[in-house]
Write an enzyme that holds these catalytic residues in place. Structure first.
Site, PDB file in Angstrom:
ATOM      1  N   ASP A  30       0.827  -1.207   0.000  1.00 44.75           N
ATOM      2  CA  ASP A  30       0.000   0.000   0.000  1.00 44.75           C
ATOM      3  C   ASP A  30       0.867   1.266   0.000  1.00 44.75           C
ATOM      4  O   ASP A  30       1.995   1.253   0.489  1.00 44.75           O
ATOM      5  CB  ASP A  30      -0.909  -0.009   1.231  1.00 44.75           C
ATOM      6  CG  ASP A  30      -2.046   0.988   1.106  1.00 44.75           C
ATOM      7  OD1 ASP A  30      -2.339   1.442  -0.013  1.00 44.75           O
ATOM      8  OD2 ASP A  30      -2.641   1.323   2.152  1.00 44.75           O
ATOM      9  N   GLU A  77     -12.425  -4.424  -3.844  1.00 36.37           N
ATOM     10  CA  GLU A  77     -12.942  -3.075  -3.570  1.00 36.37           C
ATOM     11  C   GLU A  77     -12.260  -2.009  -4.437  1.00 36.37           C
ATOM     12  O   GLU A  77     -12.745  -0.888  -4.538  1.00 36.37           O
ATOM     13  CB  GLU A  77     -12.720  -2.710  -2.089  1.00 36.37           C
ATOM     14  CG  GLU A  77     -13.635  -3.467  -1.124  1.00 36.37           C
ATOM     15  CD  GLU A  77     -13.297  -4.941  -0.997  1.00 36.37           C
ATOM     16  OE1 GLU A  77     -12.096  -5.290  -1.031  1.00 36.37           O
ATOM     17  OE2 GLU A  77     -14.230  -5.760  -0.894  1.00 36.37           O
ATOM     18  N   ASN A  78     -11.134  -2.344  -5.061  1.00 42.87           N
ATOM     19  CA  ASN A  78     -10.390  -1.344  -5.835  1.00 42.87           C
ATOM     20  C   ASN A  78     -11.101  -0.928  -7.130  1.00 42.87           C
ATOM     21  O   ASN A  78     -10.720   0.065  -7.762  1.00 42.87           O
ATOM     22  CB  ASN A  78      -8.963  -1.816  -6.133  1.00 42.87           C
ATOM     23  CG  ASN A  78      -8.046  -1.798  -4.921  1.00 42.87           C
ATOM     24  OD1 ASN A  78      -7.134  -2.614  -4.790  1.00 42.87           O
ATOM     25  ND2 ASN A  78      -8.263  -0.859  -4.005  1.00 42.87           N
ATOM     26  N   ARG A 198       1.947  -4.785   6.227  1.00 36.66           N
ATOM     27  CA  ARG A 198       1.260  -3.755   5.450  1.00 36.66           C
ATOM     28  C   ARG A 198       2.108  -2.493   5.478  1.00 36.66           C
ATOM     29  O   ARG A 198       2.500  -2.016   6.547  1.00 36.66           O
ATOM     30  CB  ARG A 198      -0.128  -3.434   6.004  1.00 36.66           C
ATOM     31  CG  ARG A 198      -0.810  -2.372   5.124  1.00 36.66           C
ATOM     32  CD  ARG A 198      -2.236  -2.080   5.517  1.00 36.66           C
ATOM     33  NE  ARG A 198      -2.844  -1.204   4.518  1.00 36.66           N
ATOM     34  CZ  ARG A 198      -4.102  -1.269   4.114  1.00 36.66           C
ATOM     35  NH1 ARG A 198      -4.892  -2.175   4.616  1.00 36.66           N
ATOM     36  NH2 ARG A 198      -4.569  -0.436   3.211  1.00 36.66           N
ATOM     37  N   GLU A 217       1.501 -13.311  12.406  1.00 34.07           N
ATOM     38  CA  GLU A 217       2.065 -12.135  13.076  1.00 34.07           C
ATOM     39  C   GLU A 217       1.899 -10.970  12.101  1.00 34.07           C
ATOM     40  O   GLU A 217       2.008 -11.158  10.886  1.00 34.07           O
ATOM     41  CB  GLU A 217       3.554 -12.356  13.368  1.00 34.07           C
ATOM     42  CG  GLU A 217       3.846 -13.551  14.249  1.00 34.07           C
ATOM     43  CD  GLU A 217       3.348 -13.349  15.672  1.00 34.07           C
ATOM     44  OE1 GLU A 217       3.433 -12.222  16.184  1.00 34.07           O
ATOM     45  OE2 GLU A 217       2.846 -14.331  16.264  1.00 34.07           O
TER      46      GLU A 217
HETATM   47  C1  IPE Z   1      -5.423  -2.655  -0.067  1.00 30.34           C
HETATM   48  O1  IPE Z   1      -5.098  -1.312  -0.206  1.00 30.34           O
HETATM   49  C2  IPE Z   1      -5.414  -3.349  -1.386  1.00 30.34           C
HETATM   50  C3  IPE Z   1      -4.110  -3.484  -2.025  1.00 30.34           C
HETATM   51  C4  IPE Z   1      -2.963  -3.152  -1.517  1.00 30.34           C
HETATM   52  C5  IPE Z   1      -4.138  -4.069  -3.335  1.00 30.34           C
HETATM   53  P1  IPE Z   1      -6.230  -0.188  -0.340  1.00 30.34           P
HETATM   54  O2  IPE Z   1      -5.513   1.096  -0.465  1.00 30.34           O
HETATM   55  O3  IPE Z   1      -7.180  -0.547  -1.399  1.00 30.34           O
HETATM   56  O4  IPE Z   1      -6.985  -0.295   1.060  1.00 30.34           O
HETATM   57  P2  IPE Z   1      -7.857   0.781   1.845  1.00 30.34           P
HETATM   58  O5  IPE Z   1      -8.837   1.350   0.870  1.00 30.34           O
HETATM   59  O6  IPE Z   1      -6.907   1.818   2.358  1.00 30.34           O
HETATM   60  O7  IPE Z   1      -8.476   0.005   2.953  1.00 30.34           O
HETATM   61  C1  IPE Z   2      -1.749   0.291  -3.256  1.00 28.15           C
HETATM   62  O1  IPE Z   2      -1.486   1.648  -3.297  1.00 28.15           O
HETATM   63  C2  IPE Z   2      -1.986  -0.294  -4.627  1.00 28.15           C
HETATM   64  C3  IPE Z   2      -3.392  -0.649  -4.891  1.00 28.15           C
HETATM   65  C4  IPE Z   2      -4.366  -0.627  -4.012  1.00 28.15           C
HETATM   66  C5  IPE Z   2      -3.727  -1.052  -6.243  1.00 28.15           C
HETATM   67  P1  IPE Z   2      -2.654   2.723  -3.248  1.00 28.15           P
HETATM   68  O2  IPE Z   2      -3.076   3.049  -4.624  1.00 28.15           O
HETATM   69  O3  IPE Z   2      -3.752   2.265  -2.360  1.00 28.15           O
HETATM   70  O4  IPE Z   2      -1.902   3.955  -2.602  1.00 28.15           O
HETATM   71  P2  IPE Z   2      -2.493   4.964  -1.532  1.00 28.15           P
HETATM   72  O5  IPE Z   2      -2.975   4.146  -0.362  1.00 28.15           O
HETATM   73  O6  IPE Z   2      -3.614   5.707  -2.197  1.00 28.15           O
HETATM   74  O7  IPE Z   2      -1.341   5.837  -1.182  1.00 28.15           O
HETATM   75 MG    MG Z   3      -4.094   2.473  -0.390  1.00 26.43          MG
END
Ligand code: IPE
Ligand code: IPE
Ligand code: MG
Length: 252
Positions: A30, A77-78, A198, A217
C-alpha cells in the site's frame, strides 16, 4: 518457454545463519498513490514504481528462508477507483506479467494467482493462466499474486462450491469442520501466512487473507510501498524470529 537447466541443480542459496524466519510472508503493498502525490505525479506513476519493487523482494526470499510470498495487487474493492486508475492498473498488470515472466522463470519462481478471474479482462486471464502453466514445475519460491482478490468474496465463492458438494451428496453437513473450508479457498495449496506486512502506515487488513491469517504475526510499517526494500524485509523477518508464537498455549 523452456525450463532453465539450472533448476535441476540443488538450491544452495545460503540462508541467514541462526535465523528462525517466516516461511510464508504476505504483503499488502500500500501507499503507491501517496508516494506519487508527494512527487506531484499522477497515481499511476506510483503504481509503476511499486511494481518495480516486487522483483527485489522476490529475489531476496531464498536468502531469508521465505518459501512463500503472497502479494496483494488489486482488491475486490479497488474497482471503486476512477476508470482511469483501474484501466491503468489492468494494463500495468498485463505489461508487468509479460515483462517479468522470463526473469521469474529463470529464478525458478512458481507463480500463482488468487482472486476472482471472472471480472478480469480475457487477455489478462489468458496471460495469468499461461504464467501459472509455464512456472508450474518451479519450486524455489512460490509467488502468489492476489488480483481482484477479497477475502469475503473468496469465502463466499468457496461456500457456494461447498454447498454444491453437499447438494450433490459428496459431503455431509455433519462432516464439515475447520479443515473443510480451506480446501475450497483460492489458497488451498498454500500454507497459512506466518507474517503479514502492510506498508504505508495504515493499520488495517482491507479484506486480505482473513481466514488464513487467523494466527499470523502482523507488521504495520510507515514505509510507502515504492520505498520498500529487501533490507526492510530482512529487518521484519529478524523481528519475527524473536516473537513467541503461542497459538493459544502457554509460553515454554
Ligand atoms: C489494499 O489497499 C489493497 C491493495 C494493496 C491491493 P487499499 O488502499 O485498497 O486499502 P484501503 O482502501 O486503504 O483500505
Ligand atoms: C496500493 O497503493 C496499490 C493498490 C491498491 C492497487 P494505493 O493506490 O492504495 O496507494 P495509496 O494508499 O492511495 O497511497
Ligand atoms: Mg491504499
Amino acid at each position: 518457454m523452456p525450463k532453465d537447466p539450472a533448476h535441476d541443480l540443488a538450491d544452495d542459496t545460503p540462508t541467514l545463519a541462526g535465523f528462525d524466519g517466516p516461511a510464508h510472508v504476505a504483503i499488502i503493498m500500500d501507499g503507491n498513490g501517496r508516494w506519487a502525490q508527494a512527487r506531484g505525479r499522477p497515481r499511476l506513476f506510483g503504481h509503476h514504481a511499486g511494481a518495480r519493487r516486487v522483483r527485489e523482494v522476490v529475489e531476496c526470499c531464498p536468502r531469508l528462508g521465505i518459501k512463500y510470498l503472497t502479494i496483494f495487487a488489486f482488491s475486490t474493492e479497488n474497482w471503486k477507483r476512477t476508470q482511469v486508475e483501474v484501466a491503468g492498473l489492468m494494463s500495468l498488470f498485463r505489461r508487468y506479467i509479460s515483462r517479468e515472466l522470463r526473469a521469474l522463470n529463470a529464478e525458478n519462481v512458481r507463480v500463482r494467482f488468487i482472486g476472482d478471474r471472472v471480472r478480469l479482462d480475457a487477455k489478462l486471464v489468458q496471460l495469468m493462466d499461461e504464467v501459472e502453466e509455464i512456472t508450474r514445475c518451479n519450486d524455489r519460491v512460490h509467488l502468489t499474486v492476489a488480483l481482484n482478490y477479497g477475502s469475503r468474496d473468496e469465502v463466499a465463492r468457496a461456500t457456494k462450491r461447498l454447498a454444491q458438494d453437499v447438494a450433490d451428496g459428496h459431503l455431509k453437513p455433519a462432516d464439515v469442520d475447520e479443515e473443510t473450508l480451506p480446501r475450497y479457498l483460492d489458497t488451498r495449496v498454500l500454507p497459512d501466512p506466518d507474517l503479514v506486512i502492510r506498508t504505508s502506515g495504515e493499520a488495517r487488513i482491507s479484506n486480505f487473507l482473513l481466514w488464513q491469517s487467523a494466527y499470523a504475526e502482523y507488521e504495520f510499517i510507515d514505509t510507502l510501498w515504492p520505498d520498500f526494500s529487501a533490507a526492510e524485509l530482512e529487518r521484519l523477518c529478524r523481528s519475527f524470529g524473536t516473537r513467541d508464537r503461542r497459538f493459544g498455549a502457554v509460553a515454554k
